[in-house]
Write a protein that holds these residues in place. Structure first.
Motif: not given
Length: 309
Positions: A127, A158, A197, A201
């Motif tokens: 990640l 990931p 995650a 992002e």
């Protein structure tokens, strides 16, 4: 991220010479200083400038600009702190998942323990590098991992690792090694890992709108270039260091905000995700592999009690 002692003032004050931020600002300071020097020389020795005394509009514009930069810095710091919160949540979920698996898995199931120990840490490493636009395969422990070949083709590594974690947990449930309630609490930790995650992002792929960034830079440049007109009459050639110092302050705030608004990179003020990943790997390794004695203590304690009775 550079470690430092906030109580050591002298080290921090004289550390600007090695700062990446200072190196980025130096061309701007030299350019603005040279242009200011030319303006001071021209309007002092060639065409004397007589500015009317009275209300100094430039001062009030500076106050407004300062407020705008404070808002800009706070917005960037919020993104930095949100990234730290998300990686803190990932650390907690990784540790919780390892502790739960250590209690649920049989002591002699070394294959599952090694799989989970490596995969949980691999997810953290994948990640942090995924947020830097490229996973370093040499950082992942892929020996005997079922996804070792798939990683080369995966677009989102990931997610691939979490998919294999969930698949192995599902296999353990079908084999009655873990029960339904245990399965659900393990899946909750995997859900947190995927949510982290997605949140990271969002931060990394949603920069400050370009129009906002352009506007601030334009206002800063106009303010700095117009500053000599309001100070030449009173400061003369002392206007040059004053303008250079103001450039250092205003441009430094803007550059610092740009640096920390994406906290997952390799800039000096970015998050130490490398260090956090190494800590998680060592901790998970200790819990699931090296620290299997944690799971052995209750059974040995029970055996000793039975022998005494």
């Amino acid at each position: 991220m550079i470690p430092y002692n906030p109580k050591n003032w002298l080290t921090l004050i004289f550390n600007f010479h090695s700062s990446q931020l200072m190196r980025n600002m130096l061309p701007n300071m030299i350019g603005i200083g040279a242009l200011s020097g030319f303006m001071v020389w021209f309007f002092t020795d060639i065409v004397p400038l007589n500015m009317p005394q009275g209300l100094n509009i430039h001062t009030f514009v500076g106050i407004v600009l300062g407020l705008v930069l404070v808002f800009r810095t706070n917005t960037a710091y919020d993104r930095w702190w949100e990234g730290r919160r998300q990686f803190g949540a990932l650390t907690n979920s990784s540790r919780n998942l390892a502790l739960k698996l250590n209690a649920m898995l049989p002591l002699d199931d070394r294959e599952s323990r090694q799989f989970f120990g490596k995969s949980i840490a691999n997810y953290y490493y994948a990640l942090k590098e995924h947020l830097r636009e490229g996973v370093k395969h040499d950082e992942l422990h892929l020996d005997a991992m079922p996804y070792a070949d798939e990683i080369k083709r995966a677009r989102h590594i990931p997610s691939l690792i979490v998919a294999h974690l969930q698949d192995r947990i599902n296999q353990l449930r079908k084999a009655n090694i873990i029960q339904g309630d245990q399965y659900r609490i393990l899946i909750d930790d995997l859900t947190i890992m995927i949510d982290v995650a997605g949140a990271c992002e969002r931060i990394q792929r949603t920069p400050i709108p370009i129009s906002y960034s352009i506007f601030i830079k334009q206002v800063i440049i106009v303010y700095l270039l117009s500053m000599p007109f309001s100070t030449i009459s009173s400061l003369g050639y002392y206007t040059i260091p004053m303008v250079v110092f103001t450039t250092y302050v205003l441009a430094g705030i803007e550059l610092l905000a740009e640096e920390i608004e994406d906290p997952f990179g390799l800039d000096p003020n970015d998050l130490d995700t490398d260090g956090m990943a190494a800590n998680v790997r060592a901790l998970v390794q200790e819990i699931l592999n090296d620290g299997m004695g944690i799971a052995q203590k209750p059974s040995s304690y029970t055996s000793s009690k039975l022998e005494k009775s």
